[in-house]
Design a protein around this motif. Structure first.
Motif, short mmCIF file in Angstrom:
data_model
loop_
_atom_site.label_atom_id
_atom_site.label_comp_id
_atom_site.label_asym_id
_atom_site.label_seq_id
_atom_site.Cartn_x
_atom_site.Cartn_y
_atom_site.Cartn_z
N ARG A 1 0.83 -1.21 0.00
CA ARG A 1 0.00 0.00 0.00
C ARG A 1 0.86 1.26 0.00
O ARG A 1 0.50 2.27 -0.62
CB ARG A 1 -0.95 -0.01 1.20
N THR A 2 2.01 1.20 0.66
CA THR A 2 2.93 2.34 0.65
C THR A 2 3.48 2.57 -0.75
O THR A 2 3.54 3.71 -1.23
CB THR A 2 4.10 2.10 1.63
N VAL A 3 3.86 1.51 -1.42
CA VAL A 3 4.36 1.61 -2.80
C VAL A 3 3.28 2.20 -3.71
O VAL A 3 3.55 3.10 -4.53
CB VAL A 3 4.82 0.24 -3.32
N GLU A 4 2.06 1.72 -3.57
CA GLU A 4 0.96 2.23 -4.40
C GLU A 4 0.73 3.72 -4.17
O GLU A 4 0.52 4.49 -5.12
CB GLU A 4 -0.31 1.44 -4.09
N LYS A 5 0.82 4.14 -2.93
CA LYS A 5 0.65 5.56 -2.60
C LYS A 5 1.78 6.40 -3.20
O LYS A 5 1.53 7.49 -3.75
CB LYS A 5 0.63 5.73 -1.08
N ILE A 6 3.01 5.90 -3.11
CA ILE A 6 4.16 6.62 -3.65
C ILE A 6 4.03 6.80 -5.16
O ILE A 6 4.23 7.91 -5.68
CB ILE A 6 5.46 5.87 -3.31
N LEU A 7 3.68 5.74 -5.87
CA LEU A 7 3.58 5.82 -7.32
C LEU A 7 2.44 6.72 -7.75
O LEU A 7 2.54 7.46 -8.74
CB LEU A 7 3.44 4.42 -7.92
#
Length: 253
Positions: free
Chosen positions: A119-125
């Motif tokens: 979820r952190t990766v998705e938010k960053i992208l």
């Protein structure tokens, strides 16, 4: 000029003796030549350039003093982590100025880096894409199918596109211009220590840069530009595109 550094003839009574070039100098020169041929001009393209010409060209691009020598500032800048896309100059475009014609632009996430919450990766992208939509009419929408305008993937070593990754450090990621075959593909080196902070490599900063390539921007000579080829950490909370970035992307969209 290199003859005085690399070849010194010492006359002795019965023979000529050639001192061995120190290994550190040989290694630095080999690293520079590989770097230049990978990111600027191939061996074939640069066959009529002297080593001094190549050094001056690279120094001019990075706005260093154009000494024509492999000096410490030059060695330092070619050792910095960077994007794997070849360099041009100023804010620039790929040949023919290709761009993504769809709006909204769709993107997909093929896989994730080790050690980061999905979820952190998705938010960053998502936030990295919004950097570009904030200064253009573009909108971005995530899709959950394999084909999309932009595809994010974390890959290691030789991953089938002729641009293998080299492990931790050096080349961090690369992206392809919006043209057929690899259109919009963005590949991150899975062996890097990716993060959202100043530890390791900041995924947000690199993603903004690579999305710029996927949208059609080349590299910039402006060291304040996110499209400058070398990685420079910036706090995502205070990140802003430079004027160079804004002028470049608005010229396309």
């Amino acid at each position: 000029m290199w003859s005085s550094l690399l070849i010194f003839v010492l006359c002795l009574p019965c023979c000529l003796s050639f001192p061995v070039i120190p290994k550190t100098i040989r290694d630095d020169l080999e690293f520079f030549k590989n770097y230049f041929h990978r990111f600027f001009f191939t061996k074939e393209e640069s066959q009529y350039q002297t080593l001094e010409d190549q050094l001056r060209f690279l120094q001019h691009f990075f706005r260093l003093e154009e000494t024509g020598w492999l000096d410490e500032p030059t060695k330092a800048i070619i050792r910095q982590p960077r994007c794997g896309v070849r360099d041009v100059a100023d804010y620039s475009f790929f040949p023919g100025k290709p761009k993504i014609r769809n709006n909204p632009i769709t993107y997909s996430i093929i896989n994730y880096p080790r050690g980061m919450n999905h979820r952190t990766v998705e938010k960053i992208l998502r936030k990295a894409a919004e950097v570009w939509s904030s200064v253009t009419p573009l909108k971005f929408r995530r899709v959950y199918k394999q084909h999309s305008d932009i595809e994010f993937a974390f890959l290691a070593g030789d991953h089938g596109d002729a641009y293998p990754f080299d492990g931790e450090g050096n080349t961090l990621a690369h992206a392809f211009a919006p043209v057929p075959n690899y259109q919009g593909a963005i590949h991150f080196d899975r062996d890097e220590e990716w993060s959202y902070y100043d530890e390791g490599v900041n995924l947000f900063v690199v993603a903004v840069h690579e999305i710029g390539h996927a949208l059609g921007l080349g590299h910039s000579q402006d060291s304040d530009s996110i499209m400058f080829p070398n990685y420079q950490y910036q706090d995502p909370k205070f990140f802003r595109l430079s004027d160079d970035d804004i002028i470049g992307i608005q010229s396309l969209y």
